[in-house]
Design a protein around this motif. Sequence first.
Motif, PDB file in Angstrom:
ATOM      1  N   CYS A   1      54.644  40.502  42.474  1.00  0.00           N
ATOM      2  CA  CYS A   1      53.690  39.417  42.238  1.00  0.00           C
ATOM      3  C   CYS A   1      53.768  38.864  40.818  1.00  0.00           C
ATOM      4  CB  CYS A   1      52.263  39.887  42.537  1.00  0.00           C
ATOM      5  SG  CYS A   1      51.609  41.117  41.382  1.00  0.00           S
TER       6      CYS A   1
ATOM      7  N   VAL B   1      45.862  45.602  35.882  1.00  0.00           N
ATOM      8  CA  VAL B   1      45.984  44.359  36.646  1.00  0.00           C
ATOM      9  C   VAL B   1      46.732  44.535  37.971  1.00  0.00           C
ATOM     10  CG1 VAL B   1      45.883  42.958  34.559  1.00  0.00           C
ATOM     11  CG2 VAL B   1      48.120  43.606  35.490  1.00  0.00           C
ATOM     12  N   CYS B   2      47.449  45.642  38.146  1.00  0.00           N
ATOM     13  CA  CYS B   2      48.200  45.839  39.377  1.00  0.00           C
ATOM     14  C   CYS B   2      47.257  46.157  40.537  1.00  0.00           C
ATOM     15  CB  CYS B   2      49.219  46.969  39.224  1.00  0.00           C
ATOM     16  SG  CYS B   2      50.210  47.227  40.714  1.00  0.00           S
ATOM     17  N   GLN B   3      47.330  45.339  41.582  1.00  0.00           N
ATOM     18  CA  GLN B   3      46.447  45.505  42.740  1.00  0.00           C
ATOM     19  C   GLN B   3      47.078  46.334  43.857  1.00  0.00           C
ATOM     20  OE1 GLN B   3      43.139  44.135  42.709  1.00  0.00           O
ATOM     21  NE2 GLN B   3      43.864  44.124  40.604  1.00  0.00           N
ATOM     22  N   PHE B   4      48.291  46.829  43.614  1.00  0.00           N
ATOM     23  CA  PHE B   4      49.029  47.500  44.685  1.00  0.00           C
ATOM     24  C   PHE B   4      49.389  48.951  44.360  1.00  0.00           C
ATOM     25  CE2 PHE B   4      49.856  42.953  44.720  1.00  0.00           C
ATOM     26  CZ  PHE B   4      49.433  42.623  45.997  1.00  0.00           C
TER      27      PHE B   4
ATOM     28  N   TRP C   1      38.765  45.024  31.144  1.00  0.00           N
ATOM     29  CA  TRP C   1      39.396  44.083  32.062  1.00  0.00           C
ATOM     30  C   TRP C   1      38.412  43.000  32.470  1.00  0.00           C
ATOM     31  CZ3 TRP C   1      43.384  45.813  30.265  1.00  0.00           C
ATOM     32  CH2 TRP C   1      43.666  47.173  30.196  1.00  0.00           C
TER      33      TRP C   1
ATOM     34  N   HIS D   1      37.293  41.836  35.036  1.00  0.00           N
ATOM     35  CA  HIS D   1      36.654  41.997  36.344  1.00  0.00           C
ATOM     36  C   HIS D   1      36.073  43.405  36.403  1.00  0.00           C
ATOM     37  CE1 HIS D   1      40.559  43.942  36.870  1.00  0.00           C
ATOM     38  NE2 HIS D   1      39.987  44.675  37.817  1.00  0.00           N
TER      39      HIS D   1
ATOM     40  N   ASP E   1      34.779  46.342  39.544  1.00  0.00           N
ATOM     41  CA  ASP E   1      34.706  46.624  40.974  1.00  0.00           C
ATOM     42  C   ASP E   1      33.352  47.240  41.323  1.00  0.00           C
ATOM     43  OD1 ASP E   1      35.505  46.741  43.571  1.00  0.00           O
ATOM     44  OD2 ASP E   1      37.265  48.003  43.226  1.00  0.00           O
TER      45      ASP E   1
END
Length: 373
Positions: free
Chosen positions: A199, A235-238, A285, A287, A289
């Motif tokens: 990505c 930042v890695c979502q995977f 970061w 954001h 969660d």
Amino acid sequence: MAKSKVYFTDFKTKPGYNMLDKLENLVKKAGIETIDFKNKFVAIKVHFGEPGNLAYIRPNYVARIVKLIKSLGGKPFVTDANTLYTGRRSNALDHLQAAYENGFNPLVLGCHVIIADGLKGTEYREIEVNLKHTQKAKIGSAIADADIIISMNHFKGHEMTGFGGAIKNIGMGSGSRGGKLFMHSSSKPVIKTSKCVGCGMCVKSCAQLAITLNEKKKAVIDYEKCVGCGQCVAVCQFGAATVRWDEAASIASEKIAEYTYAVLKDKPNFHINFIMNISPDCDCWSHNDIPIAPDIGIAASFDPVALDKACVDLVNSSAFTPAGSAFETAKHIEIDGKIDRFKSIHPDTDWQVALKHAQEIGLGSLEYELVHV
């Protein structure tokens, strides 16, 4: 070593007695008034939060502590040091603007806001400690020059150290850019190519230009350029960019403890942890969660080691978990017969390393008495 006292209050309120009143009562019961604040410069170390992240401590709480310190004759200022990675807090001008946007401004706080290590993160004092990894710590000048240190810490998960509390906020957060580089440089992330989808978010987010995509659209790290800041992990979502929990990462946690020791060395100090909005990752970061546990309360102590350990135990003892949180979806890992929420959400980290080393160097005690206020 004698047990340290950690004072705790929950979030239950009643008419005429709100959470700001409870905070002031808590710190008074914990003994903050025994510190001689008269005409002393008082650094209140906080984390202003990266804009977009809404899990940071409300500035209203900080303003109440500012008011109390002023009433005791002190000269407080609220402070943080610049970040190593890209973002809104990597230089003093952007950092101040970000702080103001999040409510940490003189109008709200009742005192000045100072970026501890100057315009570009190069203003620091070397504090000699001669510990296992650190001989001289590079601490932001405003914090190093303060007479008294008060830390106000958002207690949460952390992708590199397992959790972030007093020790993380003080140690990593007070280091100049050079100091942060020293703490981070031992531990560098790794890319699990099987999980990488190409990505490019890690490439865009790397301040050191250390990450590229190869011909197979897989991320590759140039370790000659990598400083170990961990932004790619965040930042890695995977799950492709991960912390490499080995001897080097343990060293990073121990260095953070040693920097905390340097900040607090020979100075009166007091610490407050806010166990609320317990997000799985750092407030660095842009954001946040769903929390991994419900809001629990506020804890305070003169001992940052006991304080952090008590907060870990309080979080791990909580029964309810918000639906869809990182903890709920994680593979649960037990320690001493209890499910460890921080180890479960960050299985490649060991939050105990920093606390154990902090105790070894005399920063505080892992043994504590929890006093309910």
